[in-house]
Design an enzyme around this catalytic site. Sequence first.
Site, PDB file in Angstrom:
ATOM      1  N   GLU A 175      39.660   1.040  41.482  1.00 52.21           N
ATOM      2  CA  GLU A 175      38.662  -0.259  40.443  1.00 52.21           C
ATOM      3  C   GLU A 175      38.822  -1.514  41.318  1.00 52.21           C
ATOM      4  O   GLU A 175      39.531  -2.284  40.879  1.00 52.21           O
ATOM      5  CB  GLU A 175      39.310  -0.518  39.071  1.00 52.21           C
ATOM      6  CG  GLU A 175      38.501   1.133  38.270  1.00 52.21           C
ATOM      7  CD  GLU A 175      38.888   1.113  36.406  1.00 52.21           C
ATOM      8  OE1 GLU A 175      39.380   0.513  36.327  1.00 52.21           O
ATOM      9  OE2 GLU A 175      38.073   2.322  36.627  1.00 52.21           O
ATOM     10  N   GLU A 369      36.386   9.501  37.848  1.00 55.25           N
ATOM     11  CA  GLU A 369      37.256   9.088  36.575  1.00 55.25           C
ATOM     12  C   GLU A 369      36.273   9.153  35.534  1.00 55.25           C
ATOM     13  O   GLU A 369      34.415   8.414  34.966  1.00 55.25           O
ATOM     14  CB  GLU A 369      37.685   7.823  36.040  1.00 55.25           C
ATOM     15  CG  GLU A 369      39.379   8.015  36.854  1.00 55.25           C
ATOM     16  CD  GLU A 369      39.677   6.899  36.147  1.00 55.25           C
ATOM     17  OE1 GLU A 369      39.852   6.353  35.270  1.00 55.25           O
ATOM     18  OE2 GLU A 369      40.239   5.931  37.302  1.00 55.25           O
TER      19      GLU A 369
HETATM   20  C1  BG6 Z   1      39.812   3.230  34.531  1.00 57.33           C
HETATM   21  C2  BG6 Z   1      41.975   3.783  35.098  1.00 57.33           C
HETATM   22  O1  BG6 Z   1      39.656   1.495  34.088  1.00 57.33           O
HETATM   23  O2  BG6 Z   1      40.749   4.104  32.832  1.00 57.33           O
HETATM   24  C3  BG6 Z   1      42.446   4.603  34.685  1.00 57.33           C
HETATM   25  O3  BG6 Z   1      41.608   3.932  36.411  1.00 57.33           O
HETATM   26  C4  BG6 Z   1      42.480   4.701  33.115  1.00 57.33           C
HETATM   27  O4  BG6 Z   1      43.571   3.883  34.816  1.00 57.33           O
HETATM   28  C5  BG6 Z   1      41.216   4.835  32.150  1.00 57.33           C
HETATM   29  O5  BG6 Z   1      43.170   5.118  32.141  1.00 57.33           O
HETATM   30  C6  BG6 Z   1      40.588   5.160  31.331  1.00 57.33           C
HETATM   31  O6  BG6 Z   1      41.110   3.379  30.582  1.00 57.33           O
HETATM   32  P1  BG6 Z   1      42.588   3.734  29.106  1.00 57.33           P
HETATM   33  O7  BG6 Z   1      42.655   2.475  28.715  1.00 57.33           O
HETATM   34  O8  BG6 Z   1      41.683   4.243  27.777  1.00 57.33           O
HETATM   35  O9  BG6 Z   1      43.534   4.600  29.841  1.00 57.33           O
END
Ligand code: BG6
Length: 470
Positions: A175, A369
């Site tokens: 990111e 993701e």
């Molecule tokens: C993304 C990141 O922003 O979202 C991850 O690359 C992260 O590392 C994922 O875990 C989900 O966000 P969060 O803050 O709910 O864990």
Amino acid sequence: MRRLLWGVASAANQIEGAYDADGKGLSTADALPGAKDRQKYIFNPQEMIDTTFDYYPSYKGVDFYHRYKEDIALYAELGITCYRMSIAWSRIFPNGDELTPNEDGLRFYDKIFDECLKFGIEPVVTLSHFEVPLHLVKQYNGWADKRLITFFERYCRVVFERYCDKVKYWLTFNEVNSVTKLHYHSGATIPEQNANLEELGYQLLHNQAVAASKANKLCHEICPKAMIGCMVQYSPVYPYSSHPEDVLEANNFERDRELFALDLFVKGKYPFYSQRLFKEKNIQLEITEEELALLEESPADFISFSYYMSLSYGRKEIVAEQTNGNIFSGLKNPHLQSTEWGWQIDPVGLRYALNRLYELYQVPLFVVENGIGVTEELLNGTVEDDYRIAYLSQHIEQLIEAVSDGVDVMGYCMWAGTDLISNSTGEMKKRYGLIYVDADDNGGGTYNRFRKQSFYWYQSFINDYLERKK
Ligand code: BG6
């Protein structure tokens, strides 16, 4: 048409634990406290580093370091064909500025990759996922210092040479567009008092873009069969209304926060609107001609991105409820539901995102993701997570629509395989996994693994897909 890769995703500091095992150094992630204080300190890094907390979630993670065989066996049972993970830079170079790597750290990832390949799972490896050796913060102030480019290049050379036969897909910075805002978290930098924070953010982005171009070049030289991509957080930004100024504001927001970075990493040049932007924000960057040439010469092979939500944005004077996001927030969209943490759920937005990015950049896209964080309880050895099944099936359906639209999609990794430490909140209770991990927010629990119902759904989806493609 390509056969898509289907997988799950994770990051070293959110799963591995074993923060000081086998010579590992501390990383920026190891300084982050748990839920109660995390948000405050992400934006007050100096105070954070000077404070000792009772509990650091990354110290234990979900104990992947010791349980990786069990987890990868579960992934094999799931039937995934790729696993997105990251290497902790501080396992390979504990301080970050050494000349020789830590052999024990390298051996750990040999074991992980071998275990994946044994089951036909392709590793997709992020080189830096919100994690930099902490020494580089203290000694150099992180990515604000261009010497980091040399240290990163050295680290990349070592891992490319070592794992060339095992890894076909690499990602540079997780990111990366977040660095304009998350100076410490993404850029390992503690802003000086009275710093022009916007200028600092763009300088960090520039320095990482140069480092990524060097990594791209090295990767092509050392591992000619591999592909290396950039990684951004992408949320489509919808205008709050059809008012022309809402449309313009939404467009500017998307450019500023998301597309700007993609232009640097994929087109290899500063976007046409950067001159005016920099002038208006009084930003003067340190950029050399040589660096600009390098950006253009060695761009990313593909775009990978995280997709959790869409945002909506408009004129400053609009009074409306705000919504949260993993990095950027926006105005509440009345047409969408939100998760417990206020992230708007928008499956159609994924199809739109894929089409938009493909139209703009014309390179392959990889969704690395996508998932939903929920408070969950284990009941009779499982979790009845029909909401996750709905979330995944609706998003995957839209991804397949985008493929039919003609978008070149390389694959999809849901976040996450096992439950893991939340990046933004440091909590365990914000659960993302297909596999439940019996651990709480304070490091208590057995850390045993249990398949949720979504595990069986994804297993059967992947199996059907692969059968159809035979
Ligand atoms: C993304 C990141 O922003 O979202 C991850 O690359 C992260 O590392 C994922 O875990 C989900 O966000 P969060 O803050 O709910 O864990």
